[in-house]
Motif scaffolding. Structure first.
Motif, PDB file in Angstrom:
ATOM      1  N   ILE A  52       0.843  -1.198   0.000  1.00 10.23           N
ATOM      2  CA  ILE A  52       0.000   0.000   0.000  1.00 10.23           C
ATOM      3  C   ILE A  52       0.879   1.249   0.000  1.00 10.23           C
ATOM      4  O   ILE A  52       0.601   2.235  -0.689  1.00 10.23           O
ATOM      5  CB  ILE A  52      -0.941   0.009   1.218  1.00 10.23           C
ATOM      6  N   GLY A  53       1.965   1.205   0.768  1.00 10.96           N
ATOM      7  CA  GLY A  53       2.888   2.336   0.810  1.00 10.96           C
ATOM      8  C   GLY A  53       3.500   2.624  -0.555  1.00 10.96           C
ATOM      9  O   GLY A  53       3.639   3.782  -0.950  1.00 10.96           O
TER      10      GLY A  53
ATOM     11  N   LYS B 114       1.349   7.227  -6.498  1.00 10.77           N
ATOM     12  CA  LYS B 114       0.297   8.239  -6.676  1.00 10.77           C
ATOM     13  C   LYS B 114       0.850   9.641  -6.417  1.00 10.77           C
ATOM     14  O   LYS B 114       0.510  10.597  -7.118  1.00 10.77           O
ATOM     15  CB  LYS B 114      -0.876   7.955  -5.740  1.00 10.77           C
ATOM     16  N   LYS B 115       1.688   9.747  -5.379  1.00 12.66           N
ATOM     17  CA  LYS B 115       2.289  11.049  -5.048  1.00 12.66           C
ATOM     18  C   LYS B 115       3.141  11.547  -6.209  1.00 12.66           C
ATOM     19  O   LYS B 115       3.032  12.705  -6.625  1.00 12.66           O
ATOM     20  CB  LYS B 115       3.132  10.918  -3.788  1.00 12.66           C
ATOM     21  N   TYR B 116       3.995  10.666  -6.746  1.00 17.40           N
ATOM     22  CA  TYR B 116       4.855  11.059  -7.852  1.00 17.40           C
ATOM     23  C   TYR B 116       4.042  11.371  -9.108  1.00 17.40           C
ATOM     24  O   TYR B 116       4.432  12.228  -9.910  1.00 17.40           O
ATOM     25  CB  TYR B 116       5.877   9.963  -8.147  1.00 17.40           C
TER      26      TYR B 116
ATOM     27  N   GLU C 131      11.234   4.127 -11.811  1.00 16.24           N
ATOM     28  CA  GLU C 131      12.266   3.518 -10.964  1.00 16.24           C
ATOM     29  C   GLU C 131      11.631   2.557  -9.952  1.00 16.24           C
ATOM     30  O   GLU C 131      12.148   1.462  -9.714  1.00 16.24           O
ATOM     31  CB  GLU C 131      13.053   4.610 -10.245  1.00 16.24           C
ATOM     32  N   ILE C 132      10.513   2.962  -9.373  1.00 12.23           N
ATOM     33  CA  ILE C 132       9.811   2.104  -8.416  1.00 12.23           C
ATOM     34  C   ILE C 132       9.286   0.851  -9.107  1.00 12.23           C
ATOM     35  O   ILE C 132       9.407  -0.264  -8.592  1.00 12.23           O
ATOM     36  CB  ILE C 132       8.644   2.878  -7.761  1.00 12.23           C
TER      37      ILE C 132
ATOM     38  N   THR D 176      -3.164  -9.839  -8.299  1.00 10.70           N
ATOM     39  CA  THR D 176      -3.837  -9.146  -9.396  1.00 10.70           C
ATOM     40  C   THR D 176      -3.957  -7.643  -9.168  1.00 10.70           C
ATOM     41  O   THR D 176      -3.620  -6.841 -10.045  1.00 10.70           O
ATOM     42  CB  THR D 176      -5.239  -9.739  -9.636  1.00 10.70           C
ATOM     43  N   SER D 177      -4.443  -7.213  -8.008  1.00 13.91           N
ATOM     44  CA  SER D 177      -4.666  -5.790  -7.759  1.00 13.91           C
ATOM     45  C   SER D 177      -3.380  -4.983  -7.866  1.00 13.91           C
ATOM     46  O   SER D 177      -3.332  -3.946  -8.526  1.00 13.91           O
ATOM     47  CB  SER D 177      -5.275  -5.584  -6.374  1.00 13.91           C
ATOM     48  N   PHE D 178      -2.327  -5.470  -7.215  1.00 12.30           N
ATOM     49  CA  PHE D 178      -1.069  -4.740  -7.219  1.00 12.30           C
ATOM     50  C   PHE D 178      -0.370  -4.827  -8.571  1.00 12.30           C
ATOM     51  O   PHE D 178       0.249  -3.872  -9.028  1.00 12.30           O
ATOM     52  CB  PHE D 178      -0.158  -5.244  -6.097  1.00 12.30           C
ATOM     53  N   ASN D 179      -0.462  -5.990  -9.217  1.00  8.09           N
ATOM     54  CA  ASN D 179       0.151  -6.156 -10.537  1.00  8.09           C
ATOM     55  C   ASN D 179      -0.523  -5.223 -11.540  1.00  8.09           C
ATOM     56  O   ASN D 179       0.136  -4.569 -12.356  1.00  8.09           O
ATOM     57  CB  ASN D 179       0.019  -7.608 -10.995  1.00  8.09           C
TER      58      ASN D 179
END
Length: 295
Positions: A78-79, A85-87, A98-99, A112-115
């Motif tokens: 989540i972090g 989102k901030k970037y 880079e992330i 699935t959600s994170f991918n």
């Protein structure tokens, strides 16, 4: 099997919100809305059958609720998404890329959600860092297809991905396609019983207003930029507030209403100064001089 100690409620709620579902929508055919509320507060826990059905509706693997929580890495994921989102708000696509490069092989981001979130933002970076429109659209389509079923109504997340596609088409000059996609996103959004992030309305309205202005359809553009301003005021939200005032002012000037246009542009400058965005305030002043010079 006990769910105590797995942060189950927090994971369930975050996943539900991530998918753009209300408590009522998730509960349908599984349990009551009150049950979902109690599950998320961990006042009680679902049965195996209920858990399986929720996983299916949320389009995640059954072990999504265990693998993430039991390794205490859910908050990390989540972090990472919040940092991206901030970037994105700062338009720092190099930092986002880079992330993504760092996390794309992380097993946690195979869920699935994170991918989907990573592929979505990889698509955005492909355009703004490489200028590769086709690669960008292909990646965004891939992200959308991970969860969206043909003919089915879109979730809030899927509408956001569709909006990103519309923005890429707008920025690459495919204006008619962009308008088509913005309208589709707007129509899908109006079908949702509840919108978790009101900013999505503003992204669509602003993007649509921009595309229509570039097509010299100023009257139409004015409809959507004005709706965006009204939405900001109603929601007490400063997001894109200055940009929408700028867009409205530009439309009025193009329609020959210089005084009204100047009024909106000056308000845009004031808003950007209040937001301590001197760069945008200066850009609007410069643009105002150019627009009014030939009127």
């Amino acid at each position: 099997m006990s769910l105590v100690g797995y942060n189950f409620g927090k994971i369930l709620r975050s996943t539900r919100v991530f998918k753009g579902l209300t408590e009522t929508q998730l509960a349908e055919g599984i349990c009551t809305e009150e049950d979902i509320i109690q599950f998320e507060k961990e006042e009680k826990y679902p049965t195996i059958d209920q858990l399986s059905k929720m996983a299916s509706k949320l389009e995640v693997e059954f072990n999504h609720f265990f693998d993430i929580a039991s390794t205490d890495t859910y908050n990390y994921a989540i972090g990472v998404t919040e940092l991206i989102k901030k970037y994105k708000r700062e338009r720092d696509y190099a930092a986002i890329n880079e992330i993504i490069q760092k996390e794309q092989d992380n097993p946690l981001f195979k869920h699935t959600s994170f991918n989907q979130f990573l592929v979505w933002h990889q698509g955005i970076c492909s355009y703004y860092l490489e200028g590769d429109r086709q690669k960008s659209i292909d990646l965004l389509s891939k992200a959308l297809d991970m969860t969206h079923k043909e003919e089915a109504a879109m979730t809030e997340r899927e509408i956001e991905i569709l909006t990103s596609m519309a923005i890429i088409e707008k920025d690459s000059g495919n204006l008619d396609k962009a308008v088509e996609l913005f309208h589709e996103a707007l129509n899908q959004l109006t079908e949702l019983p509840q919108v978790q992030d009101s900013k999505i309305w503003l992204r669509i309205l602003y993007g649509l207003a921009q595309a229509l202005s570039k097509l010299e359809r100023y009257e139409e553009s004015l409809i959507y930029s004005s709706k965006g301003i009204d939405n900001c005021i109603y929601e007490e939200n400063m997001y894109l507030f200055g940009e929408l005032y700028y867009q409205t002012g530009m439309n009025y000037i193009k329609l020959g209403k210089e005084n009204k246009g100047k009024e909106y542009l000056e308000k845009a400058v004031t808003i950007f100064k209040l937001q301590k965005n001197d760069k945008f305030a200066s850009l609007v002043r410069d643009e105002m001089e150019k627009l009014l010079k030939y009127c």
